[in-house]
Write an enzyme that holds these catalytic residues in place. Structure first.
Site, PDB file in Angstrom:
ATOM      1  N   ILE A 304       0.828  -1.222   0.000  1.00  0.00           N
ATOM      2  CA  ILE A 304       0.000   0.000   0.000  1.00  0.00           C
ATOM      3  C   ILE A 304       0.855   1.261   0.000  1.00  0.00           C
ATOM      4  O   ILE A 304       0.341   2.364  -0.099  1.00  0.00           O
ATOM      5  CB  ILE A 304      -0.991   0.029   1.189  1.00  0.00           C
ATOM      6  CG1 ILE A 304      -0.259  -0.192   2.524  1.00  0.00           C
ATOM      7  CG2 ILE A 304      -2.107  -0.969   1.003  1.00  0.00           C
ATOM      8  CD1 ILE A 304      -1.169  -0.026   3.739  1.00  0.00           C
ATOM      9  N   GLY A 305       2.159   1.115   0.144  1.00  0.00           N
ATOM     10  CA  GLY A 305       2.996   2.323   0.128  1.00  0.00           C
ATOM     11  C   GLY A 305       4.452   1.969   0.352  1.00  0.00           C
ATOM     12  O   GLY A 305       4.798   0.812   0.535  1.00  0.00           O
ATOM     13  N   PHE A 309      12.115   2.461   5.278  1.00  0.00           N
ATOM     14  CA  PHE A 309      12.861   1.219   5.466  1.00  0.00           C
ATOM     15  C   PHE A 309      12.421   0.101   4.530  1.00  0.00           C
ATOM     16  O   PHE A 309      13.016  -0.959   4.507  1.00  0.00           O
ATOM     17  CB  PHE A 309      12.704   0.745   6.916  1.00  0.00           C
ATOM     18  CG  PHE A 309      13.328   1.690   7.907  1.00  0.00           C
ATOM     19  CD1 PHE A 309      14.682   1.652   8.166  1.00  0.00           C
ATOM     20  CD2 PHE A 309      12.557   2.636   8.573  1.00  0.00           C
ATOM     21  CE1 PHE A 309      15.265   2.517   9.078  1.00  0.00           C
ATOM     22  CE2 PHE A 309      13.128   3.502   9.482  1.00  0.00           C
ATOM     23  CZ  PHE A 309      14.481   3.452   9.736  1.00  0.00           C
ATOM     24  N   GLY A 310      11.332   0.301   3.810  1.00  0.00           N
ATOM     25  CA  GLY A 310      10.861  -0.752   2.916  1.00  0.00           C
ATOM     26  C   GLY A 310       9.384  -0.586   2.634  1.00  0.00           C
ATOM     27  O   GLY A 310       8.787   0.458   2.954  1.00  0.00           O
ATOM     28  N   VAL A 312       5.284  -0.889   2.694  1.00  0.00           N
ATOM     29  CA  VAL A 312       4.207  -0.987   3.679  1.00  0.00           C
ATOM     30  C   VAL A 312       3.098  -1.782   3.004  1.00  0.00           C
ATOM     31  O   VAL A 312       2.707  -1.467   1.876  1.00  0.00           O
ATOM     32  CB  VAL A 312       3.685   0.407   4.093  1.00  0.00           C
ATOM     33  CG1 VAL A 312       2.612   0.284   5.164  1.00  0.00           C
ATOM     34  CG2 VAL A 312       4.820   1.295   4.577  1.00  0.00           C
ATOM     35  N   ASP A 423       6.883  15.535  14.702  1.00  0.00           N
ATOM     36  CA  ASP A 423       6.502  15.565  13.282  1.00  0.00           C
ATOM     37  C   ASP A 423       4.996  15.400  13.145  1.00  0.00           C
ATOM     38  O   ASP A 423       4.508  14.639  12.308  1.00  0.00           O
ATOM     39  CB  ASP A 423       7.256  14.465  12.528  1.00  0.00           C
ATOM     40  CG  ASP A 423       7.217  14.691  11.011  1.00  0.00           C
ATOM     41  OD1 ASP A 423       6.750  15.764  10.579  1.00  0.00           O
ATOM     42  OD2 ASP A 423       7.638  13.792  10.266  1.00  0.00           O
TER      43      ASP A 423
END
Ligand code: ACK
Length: 664
Positions: A304-305, A309-310, A312, A423
């Site tokens: 999905i995204g 780091f890798g 999702v 954030d």
């Protein structure tokens, strides 16, 4: 005289659902029947999943102030079941209603309650106390609000810092705690978990371990040892009773003392966040705060995204003995360094410490095989910024305020735990199918590296400039108050349906404009009261910004009084892509400060009451009610009236000023 008649139905019935509570508000019927004895009765019906097959709610549901003969036009209904449809009817009643009852005297509303965590575990008992251990047993919470998946026992030595506690998890209502030190007082708390998350911890339960080994019953060889042991046990039992009684007294005293304190002190279970990077071995933090999940329990369905780091992915998690649930799966791409693995998993160690309906929930981690994964609850509507852009203009103001309230509530929880997000932005809020918003993205390095909106500052750090408070940009002063600034920007993003803050201005221009005192103008159709709250969040002095608890209270008040959301300033033609000048009337209060106003009306004796309760601006004061006055300690009805009527005058003065506002 003509006969009097039953009243018509109450008008404008609105509901506000908060977990398993519902607040109803309405206004008086258009037709009073020519009588003065109007009251209201509330009827509660629990309905099937399709909203049909309704039955009376029965006892166990609580109404505040009461269910029948209400004289107020609001009622709060508590202790409903989670995830259940309810229909509420509000009947207008007067002395002749029984002569002619009819459906046209009632207004009704149907709601679905949200999920709720279980209520706290209350009664804990100690059995089999030994030198090194104890067996504890407890009852199921009074309101489990779902199937209890497990209990968590937290314990620590009474004389030690509460932060060095140990945790034990169990599926049953008992636990054998071992490895304790002899003759030492311990404090225990127990909480239950359902699919909705953890409930609050129980009140502290204290006891002391034994000093002598348990007597070996039946061994008559050394009757002296037995006698000493029995005497020892009796003495210990007395000590135990004394400790327990004193403990109970003390907790009662401290509860009374703390009732007026911040929420974090009310719940002994609310603890301070532990930075996983303070662990010598960060893997230890992962083991402590995140559950290891067997990879065979996870089915990855689709990507999905892409994260730092890798990939999702979305997928399903089926743990033995539990229902299958939808999950999001963050993966760590192959070829990672040890540092990348640590940074990736730090997010799980942080998230695993949180337990709140507006914070994304960690299901667990996979670290024993590759790819390394972080498993969280699945949020059907994805990130808030994209979701709002996709649904531009589709929500009511109350729905948008509901979204903001959820985010503020999650942030209040984080700030109570002393966690600073750094954030906070709509892109880091996730939305589920019920429109519940949850704060996400807790990685430490992510704040600096991953966020595409982060830019390098002159000091070399990477910061999302548009969302960040000036003191955090200038000298890295990140605090909950800088999170409040970011929250103000999130408010603006929400009310503008995902518009980019400061549009296409460059980061440098944004920094300069903020420094010169410019602020974002109200988005189109944004209620004045919400824009004022944004401006409060963007106070230059961080101590003057509201706390998250005050923001939650303020939004609750706006939801309860939807009339306060009606003024949008839309009547003022103004391009809303231009920053507000520092001298705009909206900016600083045109009416001076609260202290001067109280002096002017000869009520300066209450200055400290106003300050202590956070009513520090005229904008906050004008929305106060009589109940608020009583709550902050103004007991005299005459003084309350005087202050309220002056505040009313101030409100209309404020409105006149706003009506005169010119485009900037
Ligand atoms: O806007 P999105 O669909 O929501 O795209 C991003 C993407 O993954 C990369 O972060 C989505 N995402 C992240 N966590 C979750 C989650 N728990 N549930 C659903 N979507 C998620 C995010």
């Amino acid at each position: 005289m003509p006969c009097t008649q039953p009243p018509s139905a109450p008008q404008h019935l609105i509901s506000n659902v908060n977990e398993t509570s519902v607040n109803l508000e309405w206004s008086a019927p258009a037709f009073s029947g020519g009588r003065q004895d109007l009251t209201y009765n509330v009827v509660c019906k629990r309905c099937g999943p399709d909203g049909q097959r309704c039955e009376p709610c029965g006892v166990g549901v609580h109404y505040t102030p009461q269910q029948l003969s209400l004289r107020t036009t609001r009622v709060s209904i508590n202790e409903l079941q989670a995830h259940t449809n309810y229909t509420f009817q509000v009947w207008a009643i007067n002395g002749v209603s029984p002569q002619s009852p009819g459906p046209d005297q009632a207004a009704s509303v149907t709601v679905t309650t949200n999920q709720a965590a279980p209520s706290p575990v209350t009664s804990i008992q100690a059995k089999d106390i030994t030198r090194h251990g104890v067996s504890l047993a407890w009852q199921q919470p009074e309101r489990p609000n779902g199937v209890i998946l497990e209990y968590e026992v937290k314990y620590y030595e009474k004389d030690q810092n509460e932060r060095s506690y140990r945790i034990m998890k169990t599926a049953s209502r008992s636990a054998d705690i071992k490895g304790l030190s002899p003759l030492t007082s311990y404090v225990f708390h127990v909480r239950a978990r359902t699919a909705a998350g953890y409930g609050d911890f129980s009140a502290p339960f204290e006891f002391m371990t034994n000093s002598v080994p348990s007597p070996i019953i039946g061994d008559g060889a050394n009757s002296t040892v037995l006698l000493v042991s029995v005497i020892g046990s009796v003495v210990l039992l007395l000590i135990f009773i004394a400790v327990f009684v004193i403990g109970r007294r003390r907790s009662k005293y401290s509860k009374a003392k703390q009732d007026s304190d911040e929420e974090k002190h009310l719940h002994p279970g609310v603890r301070i966040y532990v930075d996983p990077f303070t662990y010598e071995d960060p893997n230890q933090a992962v083991r402590e705060f995140a559950k290891e999940i067997d990879a065979s329990c996870i089915k990855i369905e689709k990507v999905i995204g892409i994260g730092e780091f890798g990939e999702v992915c979305s997928g399903r998690l089926k743990m033995p003995g539990k229902r299958e649930i939808c999950v999001a799966i963050k993966t760590l791409k192959a070829g990672y360094t040890e540092k990348q693995r640590r940074d990736f998993l730090s997010e799980a160690s942080i998230m695993g410490q949180f337990d709140h309906p507006n914070i994304i929930r960690l299901e667990g981690v996979v670290t024993k095989c590759k790819p390394v994964m972080i498993i969280t609850e699945y949020m059907e509507n994805g990130s808030l910024d994209a979701f709002l852009r996709k649904n531009d203009g589709r929500f009511t103001v109350i729905q948008l305020v509901g979204i903001l309230r959820g985010i503020a509530s999650g942030m209040k929880y984080l700030s109570d735990m002393s966690y600073v997000h750094r954030d906070l932005a709509a892109r880091n809020i996730l939305v589920n199918s019920n429109l519940v918003c949850k704060v996400s993205d807790f990685g430490m390095s992510r704040v600096l590296e991953e966020d595409p909106d982060a830019a390098y500052t002159t000091r070399g750090g990477k910061i999302p400039i548009r969302w960040t408070a000036p003191e955090a940009i200038a000298y890295r002063k990140f605090t909950s108050a800088s999170d409040v600034w970011s929250y103000g920007i999130v408010m603006w993003e929400v009310m503008s349906y995902g518009e980019r803050p400061y549009w296409d201005m460059s980061n440098q221009d944004v920094i300069k404009a903020i420094e010169e005192g410019y602020r974002l103008p109200p988005p189109m159709d944004c209620p004045v009261s919400l824009h004022q709250l944004m401006l409060d969040c963007w106070q230059k002095e961080r101590a003057e910004r509201p706390k998250f608890s005050q923001i939650v209270n303020m939004l609750d008040k706006l939801i309860r009084n939807p009339n306060t959301l009606k003024r949008t300033g839309a009547e003022i033609p103004r391009p809303n892509t231009t920053l507000l000048e520092p001298s705009s009337p909206e900016f600083s209060s045109p009416l001076g400060n609260v202290s001067d106003w109280l002096t002017a009306i000869n009520m300066e004796r209450y200055r400290d009451n106003f300050t202590a309760a956070g009513y520090t601006t005229p904008e906050a004061v004008v929305h106060m009610t009589q109940e608020d006055m009583t709550r902050i300690g103004i007991a005299s009805a005459a003084h309350q009236d005087k202050i309220l009527s002056s505040a009313q005058g101030m409100l209309s003065q404020m409105q006149q000023i706003q009506d005169r506002m010119v485009p900037v």
